[in-house]
Scaffold this active site. Sequence first.
Site, PDB file in Angstrom:
ATOM      1  N   ASP A 171      35.968  40.239  32.853  1.00  0.00           N
ATOM      2  CA  ASP A 171      36.398  39.467  34.037  1.00  0.00           C
ATOM      3  C   ASP A 171      37.802  39.828  34.534  1.00  0.00           C
ATOM      4  O   ASP A 171      38.436  39.031  35.234  1.00  0.00           O
ATOM      5  CB  ASP A 171      36.355  37.952  33.750  1.00  0.00           C
ATOM      6  CG  ASP A 171      34.915  37.434  33.870  1.00  0.00           C
ATOM      7  OD1 ASP A 171      34.631  36.366  33.306  1.00  0.00           O
ATOM      8  OD2 ASP A 171      34.087  38.133  34.504  1.00  0.00           O
TER       9      ASP A 171
ATOM     10  N   LYS B 204      36.999  44.978  36.527  1.00  0.00           N
ATOM     11  CA  LYS B 204      36.559  46.386  36.409  1.00  0.00           C
ATOM     12  C   LYS B 204      35.557  46.725  37.520  1.00  0.00           C
ATOM     13  O   LYS B 204      35.630  47.772  38.134  1.00  0.00           O
ATOM     14  CB  LYS B 204      35.899  46.621  35.052  1.00  0.00           C
ATOM     15  CG  LYS B 204      36.799  46.467  33.867  1.00  0.00           C
ATOM     16  CD  LYS B 204      36.124  46.846  32.554  1.00  0.00           C
ATOM     17  CE  LYS B 204      34.961  45.922  32.254  1.00  0.00           C
ATOM     18  NZ  LYS B 204      35.370  44.533  31.946  1.00  0.00           N
TER      19      LYS B 204
ATOM     20  N   LYS C 143      26.856  52.004  34.632  1.00  0.00           N
ATOM     21  CA  LYS C 143      27.261  50.860  33.810  1.00  0.00           C
ATOM     22  C   LYS C 143      26.407  50.992  32.555  1.00  0.00           C
ATOM     23  O   LYS C 143      25.278  50.501  32.510  1.00  0.00           O
ATOM     24  CB  LYS C 143      26.975  49.550  34.567  1.00  0.00           C
ATOM     25  CG  LYS C 143      27.202  48.280  33.740  1.00  0.00           C
ATOM     26  CD  LYS C 143      28.609  47.764  33.816  1.00  0.00           C
ATOM     27  CE  LYS C 143      28.756  46.437  33.032  1.00  0.00           C
ATOM     28  NZ  LYS C 143      30.120  45.912  33.015  1.00  0.00           N
TER      29      LYS C 143
ATOM     30  N   GLU D 166      31.668  52.270  34.493  1.00  0.00           N
ATOM     31  CA  GLU D 166      32.308  50.993  34.209  1.00  0.00           C
ATOM     32  C   GLU D 166      32.037  50.568  32.769  1.00  0.00           C
ATOM     33  O   GLU D 166      30.899  50.586  32.294  1.00  0.00           O
ATOM     34  CB  GLU D 166      31.833  49.888  35.161  1.00  0.00           C
ATOM     35  CG  GLU D 166      32.590  48.588  34.855  1.00  0.00           C
ATOM     36  CD  GLU D 166      32.050  47.335  35.502  1.00  0.00           C
ATOM     37  OE1 GLU D 166      31.299  47.427  36.491  1.00  0.00           O
ATOM     38  OE2 GLU D 166      32.397  46.246  34.990  1.00  0.00           O
TER      39      GLU D 166
ATOM     40  N   PHE E 297      44.066  40.166  46.022  1.00  0.00           N
ATOM     41  CA  PHE E 297      42.804  39.436  46.152  1.00  0.00           C
ATOM     42  C   PHE E 297      42.014  40.044  47.316  1.00  0.00           C
ATOM     43  O   PHE E 297      42.534  40.208  48.418  1.00  0.00           O
ATOM     44  CB  PHE E 297      43.075  37.950  46.421  1.00  0.00           C
ATOM     45  CG  PHE E 297      41.830  37.115  46.427  1.00  0.00           C
ATOM     46  CD1 PHE E 297      41.087  36.948  47.593  1.00  0.00           C
ATOM     47  CD2 PHE E 297      41.359  36.542  45.251  1.00  0.00           C
ATOM     48  CE1 PHE E 297      39.900  36.210  47.583  1.00  0.00           C
ATOM     49  CE2 PHE E 297      40.195  35.780  45.235  1.00  0.00           C
ATOM     50  CZ  PHE E 297      39.452  35.626  46.414  1.00  0.00           C
TER      51      PHE E 297
END
Length: 227
Positions: free
Chosen positions: A12, A15, A37, A114, A203
């Site tokens: 969290d 990534k 992934k 990832e 953000f």
Amino acid sequence: MKSLFIAGTDTDVGKTYITAGLAVVLRKMGVDIGVMKPFAAGSAQKKGYKSEDVEILSRAAHACDPENLVNPQFFPIPASPYTAWKKLKIKPRIPIVLSSFKKLTKLHEMILVEGMGGIMTPILKDYFITNLIKEMKIPTVIVTRSKVGTVNHTIMTIKMCEKYKIPVKGIIINDFDKGYPVKDLTKDLQNLTGVPVLGSIPFIKDMSDESLNRIFKKNINLKLLLK
Ligand SMILES: Nc1ncnc2c1ncn2[C@@H]1O[C@H](COP(=O)(O)OP(=O)(O)OP(=O)(O)O)[C@@H](O)[C@H]1O
Ligand SMILES: C[C@H](N)[C@H](N)CCCCCC(=O)O
Ligand SMILES: [Mg+2]
């Protein structure tokens, strides 16, 4: 172009968001980007890819490689592959992950991989994300937050990369939940780890190609990333 492993100081930390942004900005630079992934976990999506991360990454890269290559293994509980294995008796399959990665490198110029959780997320008893990065023989970028506590997490992560002799291209500060002033944190992390900070990402309100391209072009030292 060398593929990159996008690791993080924790789960969290962003990534997926950072990997997606890098995929967009590199694709817009004309790089044929693939994504991967290797291991994903959590509650499977009802439609499309099981992993939401894979959906976000594939959309950002405009890649439509088969799910079994992009995400060779999905564990239906929010846990490390090791814990999921112990709980669900589904053994993590590292050879398939490595062969899938090899196939993807033949389909694209560069693969953005990832990680999962932090770099010491266990896959098998004595096999961690660090071991996977080493076997993939690619450098890594470390994503860290700006929240207080990040200095400890980042130093520990970099020290583990040094212990496993994993080349670290740089650190990206994901400043999505405001913490230390980024200028101070950048100086401190570079002085304390000796690893360059490639930039910081604010953000992100809008995950469109245009928005990600603008944000990552402006905030990430792409020359250093691709050196
Ligand atoms: N730059 C950002 N702007 C806005 N929200 C963000 C940003 N980075 C992360 N987030 C928020 O934090 C959540 C977790 O980020 P993300 O999924 O990228 O983490 P992760 O490190 O990939 O986690 P995992 O280890 O599960 O893969 C996102 O769902 C999003 O809500
Ligand atoms: C489910 C979660 N979002 C991640 N995909 C998996 C994180 C594994 C973390 C392992 C640990 O507890 O350190
Ligand atoms: Mg993710």
